[in-house]
Design an enzyme around this catalytic site. Structure first.
Site, PDB file in Angstrom:
ATOM      1  N   GLY A 118     -12.269 -20.907   2.022  1.00 57.68           N
ATOM      2  CA  GLY A 118     -12.092 -19.907   3.280  1.00 57.68           C
ATOM      3  C   GLY A 118     -13.266 -19.338   3.581  1.00 57.68           C
ATOM      4  O   GLY A 118     -14.273 -19.386   2.897  1.00 57.68           O
ATOM      5  N   ALA A 119     -13.295 -18.847   4.914  1.00 60.18           N
ATOM      6  CA  ALA A 119     -14.406 -18.402   5.664  1.00 60.18           C
ATOM      7  C   ALA A 119     -14.152 -17.279   6.567  1.00 60.18           C
ATOM      8  O   ALA A 119     -14.771 -16.840   7.602  1.00 60.18           O
ATOM      9  CB  ALA A 119     -15.398 -19.543   6.549  1.00 60.18           C
ATOM     10  N   LYS A 132     -10.015  -5.181  10.797  1.00 62.07           N
ATOM     11  CA  LYS A 132     -11.150  -4.597  10.066  1.00 62.07           C
ATOM     12  C   LYS A 132     -12.400  -4.583  10.970  1.00 62.07           C
ATOM     13  O   LYS A 132     -13.321  -3.840  10.468  1.00 62.07           O
ATOM     14  CB  LYS A 132     -11.146  -5.438   8.621  1.00 62.07           C
ATOM     15  CG  LYS A 132     -10.204  -5.378   7.734  1.00 62.07           C
ATOM     16  CD  LYS A 132     -10.226  -5.898   6.595  1.00 62.07           C
ATOM     17  CE  LYS A 132      -9.116  -6.099   5.644  1.00 62.07           C
ATOM     18  NZ  LYS A 132      -9.024  -6.798   4.380  1.00 62.07           N
ATOM     19  N   ASN A 173     -14.503 -24.459   3.705  1.00 65.73           N
ATOM     20  CA  ASN A 173     -13.588 -24.179   4.959  1.00 65.73           C
ATOM     21  C   ASN A 173     -13.079 -25.199   5.703  1.00 65.73           C
ATOM     22  O   ASN A 173     -13.596 -26.141   5.873  1.00 65.73           O
ATOM     23  CB  ASN A 173     -14.129 -23.086   5.920  1.00 65.73           C
ATOM     24  CG  ASN A 173     -13.029 -22.216   6.396  1.00 65.73           C
ATOM     25  OD1 ASN A 173     -12.254 -21.877   5.888  1.00 65.73           O
ATOM     26  ND2 ASN A 173     -13.210 -22.103   7.653  1.00 65.73           N
ATOM     27  N   ARG A 174     -11.803 -25.101   6.152  1.00 62.04           N
ATOM     28  CA  ARG A 174     -11.116 -26.221   6.949  1.00 62.04           C
ATOM     29  C   ARG A 174     -11.877 -26.253   8.233  1.00 62.04           C
ATOM     30  O   ARG A 174     -12.247 -27.364   8.481  1.00 62.04           O
ATOM     31  CB  ARG A 174      -9.702 -25.712   7.192  1.00 62.04           C
ATOM     32  CG  ARG A 174      -8.869 -26.335   8.342  1.00 62.04           C
ATOM     33  CD  ARG A 174      -7.520 -25.930   8.705  1.00 62.04           C
ATOM     34  NE  ARG A 174      -7.412 -24.842   9.350  1.00 62.04           N
ATOM     35  CZ  ARG A 174      -6.364 -24.107   9.654  1.00 62.04           C
ATOM     36  NH1 ARG A 174      -5.429 -24.718   9.275  1.00 62.04           N
ATOM     37  NH2 ARG A 174      -6.519 -23.013  10.294  1.00 62.04           N
ATOM     38  N   ASP A 214     -12.900  -3.612  -0.345  1.00 61.75           N
ATOM     39  CA  ASP A 214     -12.327  -4.916  -0.619  1.00 61.75           C
ATOM     40  C   ASP A 214     -13.437  -5.460  -1.829  1.00 61.75           C
ATOM     41  O   ASP A 214     -12.905  -5.913  -2.687  1.00 61.75           O
ATOM     42  CB  ASP A 214     -12.315  -6.012   0.538  1.00 61.75           C
ATOM     43  CG  ASP A 214     -10.937  -5.661   1.462  1.00 61.75           C
ATOM     44  OD1 ASP A 214     -10.049  -5.348   0.671  1.00 61.75           O
ATOM     45  OD2 ASP A 214     -11.066  -5.904   2.580  1.00 61.75           O
ATOM     46  N   THR A 226      -6.172  -3.377   8.097  1.00 65.00           N
ATOM     47  CA  THR A 226      -5.843  -4.442   7.526  1.00 65.00           C
ATOM     48  C   THR A 226      -5.996  -5.509   8.835  1.00 65.00           C
ATOM     49  O   THR A 226      -6.227  -4.896   9.672  1.00 65.00           O
ATOM     50  CB  THR A 226      -4.699  -4.734   6.693  1.00 65.00           C
ATOM     51  OG1 THR A 226      -4.442  -5.821   6.111  1.00 65.00           O
ATOM     52  CG2 THR A 226      -3.311  -4.475   7.373  1.00 65.00           C
ATOM     53  N   LEU A 244      -6.501 -14.870  -4.052  1.00 62.84           N
ATOM     54  CA  LEU A 244      -6.678 -13.568  -3.666  1.00 62.84           C
ATOM     55  C   LEU A 244      -5.056 -13.230  -3.112  1.00 62.84           C
ATOM     56  O   LEU A 244      -4.938 -12.133  -2.989  1.00 62.84           O
ATOM     57  CB  LEU A 244      -7.272 -13.516  -2.436  1.00 62.84           C
ATOM     58  CG  LEU A 244      -8.861 -13.606  -2.600  1.00 62.84           C
ATOM     59  CD1 LEU A 244      -9.521 -13.178  -1.266  1.00 62.84           C
ATOM     60  CD2 LEU A 244      -9.172 -12.805  -3.651  1.00 62.84           C
ATOM     61  N   TYR A 292      -1.304 -12.416  -3.542  1.00 65.41           N
ATOM     62  CA  TYR A 292      -0.299 -11.991  -4.545  1.00 65.41           C
ATOM     63  C   TYR A 292       1.113 -12.018  -4.215  1.00 65.41           C
ATOM     64  O   TYR A 292       2.086 -11.691  -5.217  1.00 65.41           O
ATOM     65  CB  TYR A 292      -0.593 -10.496  -4.899  1.00 65.41           C
ATOM     66  CG  TYR A 292      -0.775  -9.637  -3.572  1.00 65.41           C
ATOM     67  CD1 TYR A 292       0.569  -8.888  -3.240  1.00 65.41           C
ATOM     68  CD2 TYR A 292      -1.830  -9.354  -2.952  1.00 65.41           C
ATOM     69  CE1 TYR A 292       0.303  -8.289  -2.045  1.00 65.41           C
ATOM     70  CE2 TYR A 292      -2.162  -8.594  -1.884  1.00 65.41           C
ATOM     71  CZ  TYR A 292      -1.091  -8.012  -1.223  1.00 65.41           C
ATOM     72  OH  TYR A 292      -0.861  -7.443  -0.150  1.00 65.41           O
ATOM     73  N   SER A 334       0.775  -1.111  -0.044  1.00 61.89           N
ATOM     74  CA  SER A 334       0.050   0.072  -0.108  1.00 61.89           C
ATOM     75  C   SER A 334       0.985   1.371  -0.021  1.00 61.89           C
ATOM     76  O   SER A 334       0.506   2.279  -0.911  1.00 61.89           O
ATOM     77  CB  SER A 334      -0.952   0.015   1.199  1.00 61.89           C
ATOM     78  OG  SER A 334      -1.816  -1.014   1.209  1.00 61.89           O
TER      79      SER A 334
HETATM   80  P1  NAP Z   1      -8.414 -14.717   7.955  1.00 63.59           P
HETATM   81  O1  NAP Z   1      -9.651 -13.950   8.108  1.00 63.59           O
HETATM   82  O2  NAP Z   1      -7.201 -14.833   8.782  1.00 63.59           O
HETATM   83  O3  NAP Z   1      -9.054 -16.192   7.144  1.00 63.59           O
HETATM   84  C1  NAP Z   1      -7.912 -17.194   6.810  1.00 63.59           C
HETATM   85  C2  NAP Z   1      -8.488 -18.315   6.098  1.00 63.59           C
HETATM   86  O4  NAP Z   1      -7.690 -19.271   5.674  1.00 63.59           O
HETATM   87  C3  NAP Z   1      -9.591 -18.951   7.009  1.00 63.59           C
HETATM   88  O5  NAP Z   1     -10.630 -19.384   6.282  1.00 63.59           O
HETATM   89  C4  NAP Z   1      -8.680 -20.044   7.544  1.00 63.59           C
HETATM   90  O6  NAP Z   1      -9.573 -21.395   7.840  1.00 63.59           O
HETATM   91  C5  NAP Z   1      -7.967 -20.424   6.289  1.00 63.59           C
HETATM   92  N1  NAP Z   1      -6.742 -21.091   6.371  1.00 63.59           N
HETATM   93  C6  NAP Z   1      -5.510 -20.805   7.061  1.00 63.59           C
HETATM   94  N2  NAP Z   1      -4.580 -21.798   7.149  1.00 63.59           N
HETATM   95  C7  NAP Z   1      -5.268 -22.721   6.626  1.00 63.59           C
HETATM   96  C8  NAP Z   1      -4.679 -24.041   6.403  1.00 63.59           C
HETATM   97  N3  NAP Z   1      -3.683 -24.176   6.784  1.00 63.59           N
HETATM   98  N4  NAP Z   1      -5.521 -24.917   5.696  1.00 63.59           N
HETATM   99  C9  NAP Z   1      -6.788 -24.537   5.298  1.00 63.59           C
HETATM  100  N5  NAP Z   1      -7.303 -23.380   5.523  1.00 63.59           N
HETATM  101  C10 NAP Z   1      -6.353 -22.563   6.220  1.00 63.59           C
HETATM  102  O7  NAP Z   1      -7.618 -13.902   6.625  1.00 63.59           O
HETATM  103  P2  NAP Z   1      -8.316 -13.003   5.312  1.00 63.59           P
HETATM  104  O8  NAP Z   1      -8.370 -11.697   5.744  1.00 63.59           O
HETATM  105  O9  NAP Z   1      -9.578 -13.640   5.052  1.00 63.59           O
HETATM  106  O10 NAP Z   1      -7.337 -13.433   4.227  1.00 63.59           O
HETATM  107  C11 NAP Z   1      -7.160 -14.444   3.668  1.00 63.59           C
HETATM  108  C12 NAP Z   1      -6.167 -14.540   2.378  1.00 63.59           C
HETATM  109  O11 NAP Z   1      -6.773 -13.253   1.292  1.00 63.59           O
HETATM  110  C13 NAP Z   1      -4.822 -13.858   2.832  1.00 63.59           C
HETATM  111  O12 NAP Z   1      -4.093 -14.840   1.807  1.00 63.59           O
HETATM  112  C14 NAP Z   1      -4.785 -12.683   2.412  1.00 63.59           C
HETATM  113  O13 NAP Z   1      -3.593 -12.054   2.012  1.00 63.59           O
HETATM  114  C15 NAP Z   1      -5.728 -12.546   0.906  1.00 63.59           C
HETATM  115  N6  NAP Z   1      -6.347 -11.172   0.745  1.00 63.59           N
HETATM  116  C16 NAP Z   1      -5.953 -10.585  -0.331  1.00 63.59           C
HETATM  117  C17 NAP Z   1      -6.616  -9.202  -0.784  1.00 63.59           C
HETATM  118  C18 NAP Z   1      -6.246  -8.675  -2.065  1.00 63.59           C
HETATM  119  O14 NAP Z   1      -6.457  -7.698  -2.165  1.00 63.59           O
HETATM  120  N7  NAP Z   1      -5.898  -9.437  -2.947  1.00 63.59           N
HETATM  121  C19 NAP Z   1      -7.472  -8.791   0.222  1.00 63.59           C
HETATM  122  C20 NAP Z   1      -7.780  -9.284   1.480  1.00 63.59           C
HETATM  123  C21 NAP Z   1      -7.261 -10.595   1.515  1.00 63.59           C
HETATM  124  P3  NAP Z   1     -10.035 -21.685   9.274  1.00 63.59           P
HETATM  125  O15 NAP Z   1     -11.328 -20.958   9.777  1.00 63.59           O
HETATM  126  O16 NAP Z   1     -10.034 -23.020   9.229  1.00 63.59           O
HETATM  127  O17 NAP Z   1      -8.754 -21.175  10.318  1.00 63.59           O
END
Ligand code: NAP
Length: 283
Positions: free
Chosen positions: A131-132, A71, A155-156, A107, A67, A224, A226, A22
């Site tokens: 994912g959730a 959030k 989701n896991r 987002d 972030t 998602l 990068y 950013s």
């Molecule tokens: P978050 O709220 O922490 O959620 C993480 C997710 O990943 C949960 O569903 C979690 O499952 C799952 N997970 C983590 N480790 C795992 C594993 N070993 N096996 C299976 N599932 C696993 O994070 P978030 O904010 O949603 O972000 C998720 C991803 O999106 C990140 O990589 C982030 O960098 C990316 N993102 C990108 C942008 C963009 O602009 N491109 C914007 C936002 C986010 P559980 O519920 O089982 O823990």
């Protein structure tokens, strides 16, 4: 960049923030548009988040992005929350409007714009979200607002998939299901498959949230993540000749939408893409 007593401050609050793109994106846009502004990162510890938000007002910081993991946590300290941010339950952009702190979410819109820019049809499609967490929720709301046919959340932790499924069912008319990651093997007719987990992110670059047998069923694949530019998830998409995208387009669009909230105009997206390409974040 000339910093003086009139320079306005913008930034990112999160924990950690060290790898964020950013500052590069926004400082490039400030320079390009000759705005006397600077964008920096604030690594805030959880116990300081309330003081950090009040500090925006106290110090006259003009705007921040928010972030992980804040959030949702910032919401009670803001004076206004946009309808979209309320629906998503998360704020990623705060505008200091003459001492009134306004919370927005860019987002979801950034994600949808990135799909449209790549010519991906959304309306009437069957989408599967892996994912959730926070990103999955923003995307599920975005898809529901854009008339997809069905959403499946895998989701896991199935309890979290169920919670997001329940939320979407309560708020929207969209057909919604939830499942474990492994059970997706029984699913067909996946138009768009999105990795909204952190699996495959640097440094664990050889991990994928689902087996390639599931990946090859999809017509469009979106990760998602990068960093790396090409995750194992996307390498499988390539192997099977499936059109795909990493998370950079979404990142740029959500940043542009934050910029629009702060300044009422777009930044030059091509310039940002070129700067990121030069730094080798984009191929
Ligand atoms: P978050 O709220 O922490 O959620 C993480 C997710 O990943 C949960 O569903 C979690 O499952 C799952 N997970 C983590 N480790 C795992 C594993 N070993 N096996 C299976 N599932 C696993 O994070 P978030 O904010 O949603 O972000 C998720 C991803 O999106 C990140 O990589 C982030 O960098 C990316 N993102 C990108 C942008 C963009 O602009 N491109 C914007 C936002 C986010 P559980 O519920 O089982 O823990």
């Amino acid at each position: 960049m000339n910093i003086d007593s009139k320079t306005k401050i913008y930034g990112l609050i999160g924990h950690p923030v060290g790898h964020s793109l950013s500052p590069l994106i926004h400082n490039t846009a400030f320079l390009d548009q000759k705005l006397n502004c600077i964008y920096d990162c604030f690594d805030v510890l959880p116990e300081n988040i309330k003081d950090a938000v009040f500090g925006i007002k106290a110090l006259g910081i003009m705007g921040v992005n928010v972030t992980v993991p804040y959030k949702e946590m910032v919401i009670p300290y803001l004076d206004f929350i946009s309808d979209e941010a309320k629906l998503i339950g998360a704020v990623n952009t705060i505008k200091n409007n003459d001492g009134r702190l306004e919370g927005y979410n860019t987002d979801a819109s950034g994600f949808i714009e990135s799909l449209l820019e790549q010519g991906v049809e959304i309306r009437g499609k069957n989408v599967v979200i892996l994912g959730a967490g926070g990103a999955a929720r923003a995307i599920a709301v975005a898809f529901s607002l854009n008339d997809v046919n069905s959403i499946t959340i895998a989701n896991r932790t199935e309890g979290k998939a169920y919670n997001l499924y329940k939320y979407i069912k309560e708020k929207f008319r969209t057909e919604c299901k939830y499942t474990s990651l492994d059970e997706l093997i029984d699913f067909d007719n996946i138009d768009i498959l999105i990795n909204a987990t952190s699996v495959g992110m640097f440094p664990n670059v050889n991990a994928t949230p689902v087996d390639e047998k599931i990946i090859r069923k999809a017509k469009f694949i979106y990760d998602l993540i990068y960093n790396p530019k090409e995750t194992l998830f996307l390498r499988y998409a390539k192997k099977y000749g499936i059109k795909n995208s990493n998370g950079l387009n979404m990142l740029i669009n959500q940043a542009n939408n934050s910029f629009k909230i702060w300044f009422g105009k777009n930044f030059n997206k091509n310039l940002i893409v070129n700067v990121l390409r030069k730094k080798e974040f984009i191929k």
